[in-house]
Write a protein that holds these residues in place. Sequence first.
Motif, PDB file in Angstrom:
ATOM      1  N   MET A  52       0.851  -1.148  -0.005  1.00  0.00           N
ATOM      2  CA  MET A  52       0.006  -0.033  -0.335  1.00  0.00           C
ATOM      3  C   MET A  52       0.737   1.437   0.005  1.00  0.00           C
ATOM      4  O   MET A  52       0.686   2.303  -0.689  1.00  0.00           O
ATOM      5  CB  MET A  52      -0.946   0.095   1.125  1.00  0.00           C
ATOM      6  N   GLY A  55       1.417   2.878  -3.101  1.00  0.00           N
ATOM      7  CA  GLY A  55       0.380   3.382  -3.580  1.00  0.00           C
ATOM      8  C   GLY A  55       0.106   4.924  -3.366  1.00  0.00           C
ATOM      9  O   GLY A  55      -0.906   5.336  -3.612  1.00  0.00           O
ATOM     10  N   VAL A  69      -2.095  -0.506  -7.022  1.00  0.00           N
ATOM     11  CA  VAL A  69      -2.918  -0.210  -5.523  1.00  0.00           C
ATOM     12  C   VAL A  69      -4.234   0.399  -6.115  1.00  0.00           C
ATOM     13  O   VAL A  69      -5.338  -0.264  -5.363  1.00  0.00           O
ATOM     14  CB  VAL A  69      -1.824   0.631  -4.753  1.00  0.00           C
ATOM     15  N   GLU A  70      -4.363   1.159  -7.018  1.00  0.00           N
ATOM     16  CA  GLU A  70      -5.572   1.709  -7.351  1.00  0.00           C
ATOM     17  C   GLU A  70      -6.426   0.801  -7.902  1.00  0.00           C
ATOM     18  O   GLU A  70      -7.630   0.742  -7.838  1.00  0.00           O
ATOM     19  CB  GLU A  70      -5.375   2.912  -8.165  1.00  0.00           C
ATOM     20  N   THR A  73      -7.992  -1.145  -4.874  1.00  0.00           N
ATOM     21  CA  THR A  73      -9.094  -0.399  -4.297  1.00  0.00           C
ATOM     22  C   THR A  73     -10.218   0.127  -5.288  1.00  0.00           C
ATOM     23  O   THR A  73     -11.399  -0.032  -4.621  1.00  0.00           O
ATOM     24  CB  THR A  73      -8.460   1.044  -3.793  1.00  0.00           C
ATOM     25  N   SER A  77     -13.916  -1.237  -4.384  1.00  0.00           N
ATOM     26  CA  SER A  77     -14.987  -0.188  -4.407  1.00  0.00           C
ATOM     27  C   SER A  77     -16.081  -0.531  -5.449  1.00  0.00           C
ATOM     28  O   SER A  77     -17.239  -0.426  -5.036  1.00  0.00           O
ATOM     29  CB  SER A  77     -14.272   0.955  -4.567  1.00  0.00           C
ATOM     30  N   VAL A  92     -15.924   0.053   2.153  1.00  0.00           N
ATOM     31  CA  VAL A  92     -14.752  -0.028   1.213  1.00  0.00           C
ATOM     32  C   VAL A  92     -13.679  -0.339   2.243  1.00  0.00           C
ATOM     33  O   VAL A  92     -12.922  -1.273   2.163  1.00  0.00           O
ATOM     34  CB  VAL A  92     -14.437   1.116   0.526  1.00  0.00           C
ATOM     35  N   PRO A  93     -13.140   0.253   3.528  1.00  0.00           N
ATOM     36  CA  PRO A  93     -12.066  -0.157   4.394  1.00  0.00           C
ATOM     37  C   PRO A  93     -12.317  -1.477   4.738  1.00  0.00           C
ATOM     38  O   PRO A  93     -11.279  -2.288   4.929  1.00  0.00           O
ATOM     39  CB  PRO A  93     -12.161   1.103   5.448  1.00  0.00           C
ATOM     40  N   TYR A  94     -13.484  -1.880   5.313  1.00  0.00           N
ATOM     41  CA  TYR A  94     -13.546  -3.478   5.736  1.00  0.00           C
ATOM     42  C   TYR A  94     -13.242  -4.206   4.823  1.00  0.00           C
ATOM     43  O   TYR A  94     -12.473  -5.228   5.106  1.00  0.00           O
ATOM     44  CB  TYR A  94     -14.838  -3.526   6.709  1.00  0.00           C
ATOM     45  N   PHE A  96     -11.904  -4.104   1.892  1.00  0.00           N
ATOM     46  CA  PHE A  96     -10.619  -4.110   1.164  1.00  0.00           C
ATOM     47  C   PHE A  96      -9.876  -4.716   2.202  1.00  0.00           C
ATOM     48  O   PHE A  96      -8.953  -5.580   1.741  1.00  0.00           O
ATOM     49  CB  PHE A  96     -10.078  -2.335   1.148  1.00  0.00           C
ATOM     50  N   SER A  97      -9.783  -4.495   3.569  1.00  0.00           N
ATOM     51  CA  SER A  97      -8.833  -5.111   4.551  1.00  0.00           C
ATOM     52  C   SER A  97      -9.015  -6.589   4.304  1.00  0.00           C
ATOM     53  O   SER A  97      -7.892  -7.363   4.361  1.00  0.00           O
ATOM     54  CB  SER A  97      -9.046  -4.618   5.817  1.00  0.00           C
ATOM     55  N   LEU A  98     -10.158  -7.105   4.362  1.00  0.00           N
ATOM     56  CA  LEU A  98     -10.519  -8.535   4.426  1.00  0.00           C
ATOM     57  C   LEU A  98     -10.150  -9.235   3.190  1.00  0.00           C
ATOM     58  O   LEU A  98      -9.376 -10.030   3.177  1.00  0.00           O
ATOM     59  CB  LEU A  98     -12.093  -8.621   4.623  1.00  0.00           C
TER      60      LEU A  98
END
Lengths: 263, 164
Positions: A52, A55, A69-70, A73, A77, A92-94, A96-98
């Motif tokens: 990350m 990015g 990286v984009e 994401t 997204s 998205v944060p969750y 993406f992390s998962l």
Amino acid sequence: MAAESGSKIDPMHQFLIEPLFGRHWVVAGYDISFTNSALWMVITLASLWLFMLGGMKRDLVPGRWQAAVEGFTGFVSNMLTSNIGPAGKRFVPYVFSLFMFILFANIWGLTPVGVVPGWHPFTITSHLTVTGVLAVISFAIVLIVGFGKHGFHFFALFVPHGTPKLMIPLIFVVELMSFLVRPFSLGLRLFVAMTAGHILLKVLAAFVISGLNLGIGYGLLVSLPSFVLMIGITLLELLVAAIQAYVFALLTSVYLNDAVNLH
Amino acid sequence: MPQISQIAATYASQIFWLLVTFGILYFGIGKMMVPRVIATVDAREGQIAGDLAAAEQARLAADQVEAAWRARMDEARAAALAETSAAKAQGAKAAESQVKSADAELAERLAHHDLAVGNAKAQAMLNLQAVAADVAQDLVAKVSGLTVGIDAAADAVRRSNAHG
């Protein structure tokens, strides 16, 4: 591995969890030793952080790394907006992390770090405790979002539109069961896929070693085809690594859609 | 299968370290880095959309300028055409009047000359009659020995002229 169990090669040994540094840390009655599993979680986290970091240049015209990286994401997204709608951006944060955690863990498990003496690759996603916790987190978020947004109306999820009055109790029970099974299917799917793939690879690797030990004839007859098969299955496992991460994230977003939009 | 046989001994460590690493991942990467990456992408898309809109605006403006230029050109061309046709009409009129006046002058001069020719002719006619009277007087004197007055001779000439 072969040395430990004599001529028998144990394909399950790779899943063994051992405390590193040879000691157990017991806190309040719980053993929270830093194990090889924890080490690989940290490696997964560190490599993902490094990825990350590449990015974060925030250039107007992205370089290759930033574009990669984009791409990730944007992929997550898009998946959330196509499944949930504009409200999906919140998750998205969750997700993406998962997705990235599972993807990196799966791929790290397939890397040939075993060629370095003393190192053993370890697939954290082949452990029910890990996949189970991730599934429970996803399920908990679904419940929190669902009840937080709709209150008791969230139970309407278990009665699809157009259900005849007479059928409502039965349908409600069936839908509730299928809903409650979700965290188990989510966690078990990833655990089983990873475990099965790694056992298969280890069994074939044992064939290669045993065949060679028995002589050149068996080597040609058994080891060579097994080795060729291993190459193919390794490629397949790389595909499975990506697909299982995708499936986990996709199902999470589908379940979140239920919680946000109630069908 | 160690995943199941070891579960009682390792669940605490597994869950603890997973929550630690996944927590750092979620709050450090998911909550802090991902929104910035997405913001970068959004900013880029916004800039591209803005640039496209500006280009469209510029194209419209260029179209307008061209239309105005075309209209002005048409206007100027029409004005020039009107001016030339007016000048042409004026020239034609001037030429016509000039030709007319020249014609009149020519006709007048022609009339003067006709008059002069008529006068000369009449004068010549008179002279001819005088000569004819002289000749007639001489002729009468020679033939008959008579002497006639010049007036009688002239009268005879006139009468014979009148009878043809």
